[in-house]
Design an enzyme around this catalytic site. Structure first.
Site, PDB file in Angstrom:
ATOM      1  N   GLY A 120      -2.453 -19.749  79.619  1.00 17.13           N
ATOM      2  CA  GLY A 120      -1.736 -18.531  79.982  1.00 17.13           C
ATOM      3  C   GLY A 120      -2.421 -17.214  79.686  1.00 17.13           C
ATOM      4  O   GLY A 120      -2.129 -16.204  80.317  1.00 17.13           O
TER       5      GLY A 120
ATOM      6  N   GLU B 258      -3.231 -14.256  72.997  1.00 22.78           N
ATOM      7  CA  GLU B 258      -2.124 -15.078  73.499  1.00 22.78           C
ATOM      8  C   GLU B 258      -1.418 -14.367  74.647  1.00 22.78           C
ATOM      9  O   GLU B 258      -1.352 -13.142  74.688  1.00 22.78           O
ATOM     10  CB  GLU B 258      -1.099 -15.296  72.373  1.00 22.78           C
ATOM     11  CG  GLU B 258      -1.373 -16.520  71.514  1.00 22.78           C
ATOM     12  CD  GLU B 258      -0.930 -17.826  72.176  1.00 22.78           C
ATOM     13  OE1 GLU B 258      -0.758 -17.853  73.410  1.00 22.78           O
ATOM     14  OE2 GLU B 258      -0.752 -18.812  71.438  1.00 22.78           O
ATOM     15  N   ASP B 259      -0.873 -15.156  75.556  1.00 20.77           N
ATOM     16  CA  ASP B 259      -0.042 -14.592  76.623  1.00 20.77           C
ATOM     17  C   ASP B 259       1.294 -14.119  76.064  1.00 20.77           C
ATOM     18  O   ASP B 259       1.744 -13.015  76.326  1.00 20.77           O
ATOM     19  CB  ASP B 259       0.184 -15.618  77.743  1.00 20.77           C
ATOM     20  CG  ASP B 259       0.623 -16.997  77.237  1.00 20.77           C
ATOM     21  OD1 ASP B 259       0.760 -17.195  76.014  1.00 20.77           O
ATOM     22  OD2 ASP B 259       0.829 -17.881  78.092  1.00 20.77           O
TER      23      ASP B 259
ATOM     24  N   ASP C 180       6.684 -16.607  71.404  1.00 22.68           N
ATOM     25  CA  ASP C 180       8.112 -16.871  71.583  1.00 22.68           C
ATOM     26  C   ASP C 180       8.660 -17.281  70.204  1.00 22.68           C
ATOM     27  O   ASP C 180       8.941 -16.425  69.374  1.00 22.68           O
ATOM     28  CB  ASP C 180       8.211 -17.976  72.650  1.00 22.68           C
ATOM     29  CG  ASP C 180       9.629 -18.326  73.061  1.00 22.68           C
ATOM     30  OD1 ASP C 180      10.549 -17.580  72.734  1.00 22.68           O
ATOM     31  OD2 ASP C 180       9.814 -19.357  73.729  1.00 22.68           O
TER      32      ASP C 180
ATOM     33  N   LYS D  22       8.676 -12.054  72.087  1.00 21.28           N
ATOM     34  CA  LYS D  22      10.135 -12.124  72.110  1.00 21.28           C
ATOM     35  C   LYS D  22      10.656 -12.093  70.672  1.00 21.28           C
ATOM     36  O   LYS D  22      10.795 -13.143  70.044  1.00 21.28           O
ATOM     37  CB  LYS D  22      10.594 -13.441  72.767  1.00 21.28           C
ATOM     38  CG  LYS D  22      10.217 -13.608  74.231  1.00 21.28           C
ATOM     39  CD  LYS D  22      10.725 -14.948  74.751  1.00 21.28           C
ATOM     40  CE  LYS D  22      10.265 -15.228  76.157  1.00 21.28           C
ATOM     41  NZ  LYS D  22      10.589 -16.613  76.597  1.00 21.28           N
TER      42      LYS D  22
ATOM     43  N   PHE E 133      13.323 -16.136  80.075  1.00 16.61           N
ATOM     44  CA  PHE E 133      12.186 -16.889  80.585  1.00 16.61           C
ATOM     45  C   PHE E 133      11.496 -16.086  81.683  1.00 16.61           C
ATOM     46  O   PHE E 133      12.123 -15.648  82.641  1.00 16.61           O
ATOM     47  CB  PHE E 133      12.629 -18.249  81.128  1.00 16.61           C
ATOM     48  CG  PHE E 133      11.465 -19.121  81.464  1.00 16.61           C
ATOM     49  CD1 PHE E 133      10.742 -19.774  80.466  1.00 16.61           C
ATOM     50  CD2 PHE E 133      11.049 -19.271  82.784  1.00 16.61           C
ATOM     51  CE1 PHE E 133       9.643 -20.555  80.772  1.00 16.61           C
ATOM     52  CE2 PHE E 133       9.945 -20.062  83.102  1.00 16.61           C
ATOM     53  CZ  PHE E 133       9.252 -20.705  82.099  1.00 16.61           C
TER      54      PHE E 133
ATOM     55  N   ASP F 273       3.521 -19.528  83.371  1.00 19.30           N
ATOM     56  CA  ASP F 273       3.929 -20.453  84.431  1.00 19.30           C
ATOM     57  C   ASP F 273       5.335 -20.998  84.224  1.00 19.30           C
ATOM     58  O   ASP F 273       5.853 -21.031  83.105  1.00 19.30           O
ATOM     59  CB  ASP F 273       2.968 -21.639  84.492  1.00 19.30           C
ATOM     60  CG  ASP F 273       3.185 -22.616  83.330  1.00 19.30           C
ATOM     61  OD1 ASP F 273       3.140 -22.166  82.163  1.00 19.30           O
ATOM     62  OD2 ASP F 273       3.430 -23.803  83.589  1.00 19.30           O
TER      63      ASP F 273
ATOM     64  N   ARG G  88       1.275 -18.540  87.604  1.00 19.19           N
ATOM     65  CA  ARG G  88       0.250 -17.899  86.755  1.00 19.19           C
ATOM     66  C   ARG G  88      -0.526 -16.814  87.498  1.00 19.19           C
ATOM     67  O   ARG G  88      -0.987 -15.841  86.909  1.00 19.19           O
ATOM     68  CB  ARG G  88      -0.767 -18.929  86.265  1.00 19.19           C
ATOM     69  CG  ARG G  88      -0.214 -19.965  85.316  1.00 19.19           C
ATOM     70  CD  ARG G  88      -1.374 -20.723  84.660  1.00 19.19           C
ATOM     71  NE  ARG G  88      -0.962 -21.997  84.099  1.00 19.19           N
ATOM     72  CZ  ARG G  88      -0.350 -22.130  82.922  1.00 19.19           C
ATOM     73  NH1 ARG G  88      -0.086 -21.074  82.203  1.00 19.19           N
ATOM     74  NH2 ARG G  88      -0.011 -23.323  82.471  1.00 19.19           N
TER      75      ARG G  88
HETATM   76  P1  IMP Z   1       5.980 -20.503  71.114  1.00 17.34           P
HETATM   77  O1  IMP Z   1       5.200 -21.622  70.476  1.00 17.34           O
HETATM   78  O2  IMP Z   1       7.446 -20.796  71.128  1.00 17.34           O
HETATM   79  O3  IMP Z   1       5.677 -19.142  70.509  1.00 17.34           O
HETATM   80  O4  IMP Z   1       5.606 -20.420  72.653  1.00 17.34           O
HETATM   81  C1  IMP Z   1       4.416 -20.914  73.053  1.00 17.34           C
HETATM   82  C2  IMP Z   1       4.194 -21.092  74.525  1.00 17.34           C
HETATM   83  O5  IMP Z   1       5.398 -21.336  75.268  1.00 17.34           O
HETATM   84  C3  IMP Z   1       3.585 -19.877  75.151  1.00 17.34           C
HETATM   85  O6  IMP Z   1       2.202 -19.775  74.907  1.00 17.34           O
HETATM   86  C4  IMP Z   1       3.891 -20.138  76.591  1.00 17.34           C
HETATM   87  O7  IMP Z   1       2.934 -21.030  77.137  1.00 17.34           O
HETATM   88  C5  IMP Z   1       5.244 -20.800  76.555  1.00 17.34           C
HETATM   89  N1  IMP Z   1       6.306 -19.809  76.799  1.00 17.34           N
HETATM   90  C6  IMP Z   1       7.102 -19.185  75.903  1.00 17.34           C
HETATM   91  N2  IMP Z   1       7.946 -18.340  76.511  1.00 17.34           N
HETATM   92  C7  IMP Z   1       7.670 -18.435  77.837  1.00 17.34           C
HETATM   93  C8  IMP Z   1       8.220 -17.784  79.015  1.00 17.34           C
HETATM   94  O8  IMP Z   1       9.133 -16.945  78.982  1.00 17.34           O
HETATM   95  N3  IMP Z   1       7.660 -18.153  80.203  1.00 17.34           N
HETATM   96  C9  IMP Z   1       6.655 -19.058  80.321  1.00 17.34           C
HETATM   97  N4  IMP Z   1       6.114 -19.674  79.253  1.00 17.34           N
HETATM   98  C10 IMP Z   1       6.628 -19.366  78.024  1.00 17.34           C
HETATM   99 MG    MG Z   2       3.546 -23.042  80.270  1.00 19.51          MG
HETATM  100 MG    MG Z   3       0.144 -19.253  75.101  1.00 22.78          MG
END
Ligand code: IMP
Ligand code: MG
Ligand code: MG
Ligand code: MG
Length: 176
Positions: A46, A99-100, A103, A131, A152, A159, A165
């Site tokens: 991402g 990082e993209d 979350d 977030k 989301f 994606d 993407r």
């Molecule tokens: P985390 O580990 O919960 O911080 O989230 C990790 C991964 O979940 C991110 O790098 C994204 O690939 C995916 N992700 C989290 N939120 C979103 C979203 O709103 N849309 C798409 N992918 C997400």
């Molecule tokens: Mg993904």
């Molecule tokens: Mg990511």
């Protein structure tokens, strides 16, 4: 309106707004890393558009590396272990993780755990989206492009089940 697989999305953040957020992050990194040669460590998949936009704005020498968090089954019954590929040459380097989106912070904290064993000189994190309502970790996020509500989103690297993407702007899941 945008349809990806079975879901409908609506416009949320324009490319212009994203570019402005990237510019702000780039300015801070340029100040903080002036005269240093950082390694930008891009977390695939991402982070690829943010990585391009951010590194092109860096004034000075830098390296750009790519990594992917790979899950695999461990030998113990405790389940999944995580492994990072592409992080062999980071010893004594100043690393900026790209990082993209952050979350829950689970992915990011896995990455930190692994990097702490690599004897890097320092590490910071730059994330395009964050977030805060979903974040469950303690670690400070050094560079945040934009805080967003707990929704989301797709586009600009993000994606939904493999699609979206490539979109230059960001869409949010349509409320039914
Ligand atoms: P985390 O580990 O919960 O911080 O989230 C990790 C991964 O979940 C991110 O790098 C994204 O690939 C995916 N992700 C989290 N939120 C979103 C979203 O709103 N849309 C798409 N992918 C997400
Ligand atoms: Mg993904
Ligand atoms: Mg990511
Ligand atoms: Mg590569």
């Amino acid at each position: 309106m945008l349809k990806l697989h079975d879901l409908e999305f609506e416009p949320f953040i324009s490319n212009r707004q994203i570019e402005a957020a990237v510019e702000e992050v780039a300015q801070k990194i340029n100040e903080d890393f002036s005269g240093k040669c950082p390694v930008f460590l891009s977390v695939l998949n991402g982070a690829y558009p943010f990585t391009a936009a951010l590194t092109q704005r860096f004034k000075g020498d830098c390296e750009v590396e790519f990594t992917k968090l790979k899950s695999y089954e461990g030998t113990s019954s405790t389940g999944k272990l995580k492994n990072l590929i592409g992080v062999e040459n980071l010893k004594d380097k100043h690393v900026i993780i790209i990082e993209d989106i952050v979350d829950t912070g689970n992915t990011f904290s896995e990455i930190i755990k692994i990097l702490e064993e690599k004897e890097v000189a320092s590490f910071k994190i730059a994330t395009l989206f964050y977030k805060p309502e979903a974040y469950k970790k303690e670690h400070n996020l050094d560079y945040v492009g934009m805080e967003i509500p707990n929704k989301f989103i797709v586009g600009y690297g993000l994606d939904y089940d493999g699609l979206g993407r490539n979109l230059p702007e960001v869409y949010q899941l349509k409320q039914k």
